[in-house]
Design a protein around this motif. Structure first.
Motif, short mmCIF file in Angstrom:
data_model
loop_
_atom_site.label_atom_id
_atom_site.label_comp_id
_atom_site.label_asym_id
_atom_site.label_seq_id
_atom_site.Cartn_x
_atom_site.Cartn_y
_atom_site.Cartn_z
N LYS A 195 15.87 25.45 -97.54
CA LYS A 195 16.79 26.46 -97.04
C LYS A 195 16.26 26.97 -95.72
O LYS A 195 15.05 26.90 -95.49
N PRO A 196 17.15 27.42 -94.86
CA PRO A 196 18.59 27.41 -94.98
C PRO A 196 19.16 25.99 -94.92
O PRO A 196 18.53 25.09 -94.37
N ALA A 198 22.76 21.02 -99.91
CA ALA A 198 21.78 21.81 -100.66
C ALA A 198 20.99 20.92 -101.60
O ALA A 198 21.53 19.98 -102.18
N ASP A 224 22.75 31.86 -101.24
CA ASP A 224 23.30 30.53 -101.40
C ASP A 224 24.81 30.54 -101.22
O ASP A 224 25.46 31.57 -101.44
N CYS A 238 25.01 27.66 -96.64
CA CYS A 238 24.44 28.93 -97.12
C CYS A 238 24.79 30.05 -96.15
O CYS A 238 25.29 29.82 -95.05
N ARG A 275 28.01 31.73 -92.46
CA ARG A 275 27.65 30.41 -93.00
C ARG A 275 27.31 29.48 -91.83
O ARG A 275 27.95 29.54 -90.78
#
Length: 189
Positions: A121-122, A165, A157, A126, A9
């Motif tokens: 993203k990222p 996010a 995710d 995540c 992460r």
């Protein structure tokens, strides 16, 4: 020494735009990564620090590495990421890795297609695969072991740290199409 971490992460991600840390130094692309103690990723990083130290300082490596760890002058720390004693969200009971690069790292999706900031993203929280290079510094700025961030690949995710996010379309109801007022009036007479 090149290392690839799997399914870690990320937090405090500056992947698309270089930024300074606390307004100091040259702008860099960077990230902090959550490392699970005892994991394969943790083992790779610990072995990497030792190997890089031995390559740079040979017989003095063990003593120098111990000193650098004690002073927090290594990129991989076997402790949670914190500031002023407060552990950051997601790092509770975990180890931490900081990596940066003046050049923009490769940022790709699961299928290896390029990602941009607009893709959302990222994001912090995540899971991603991370390519980095460990290297020893020994110059006028002192001794350290650093990590250059080479690239990241979005894996899946995760719970966002600090609301990082973007919203998902599934969070909204389908409202259908609504006609604007006055649109049905006959203006041709």
């Amino acid at each position: 020494m090149k290392i690839t971490l799997t399914s870690v992460r990320g937090a405090f991600l500056n992947l698309f735009e270089a930024k300074t840390v606390g307004g100091e130094g040259e702008p860099r692309h960077s990230g902090a990564f959550v490392i699970v103690p005892g994991s394969e990723n943790a083992k790779k990083l610990a072995a990497g620090l030792t190997a890089v130290a031995k390559d740079k300082w040979a017989g003095k490596a063990d003593g120098i590495l111990k000193d650098l760890k004690g002073k927090g002058r290594v990129c991989y720390r076997e402790e949670p990421l914190s500031k002023d004693g407060e552990v950051y969200d997601g790092f509770e009971g975990m180890h931490s890795l900081n990596a940066s690069n003046k050049a923009r790292p490769l940022v790709i999706d699961r299928d290896k297609s390029p990602l941009t900031a607009a893709d959302g993203k990222p994001y912090s929280g995540c899971y991603m695969n991370v390519s980095l290079e460990l290297w020893a510094q020994d110059n006028q700025y002192g001794k350290r072991i650093n990590a250059t961030l080479k690239g990241v690949q979005f894996v899946k995710d995760g719970d966002a740290f600090g609301g990082g996010a973007p919203a998902s379309p599934d969070e909204f109801d389908d409202l259908g199409v609504e006609e604007e007022e006055g649109e049905t009036a006959d203006i041709c007479g």
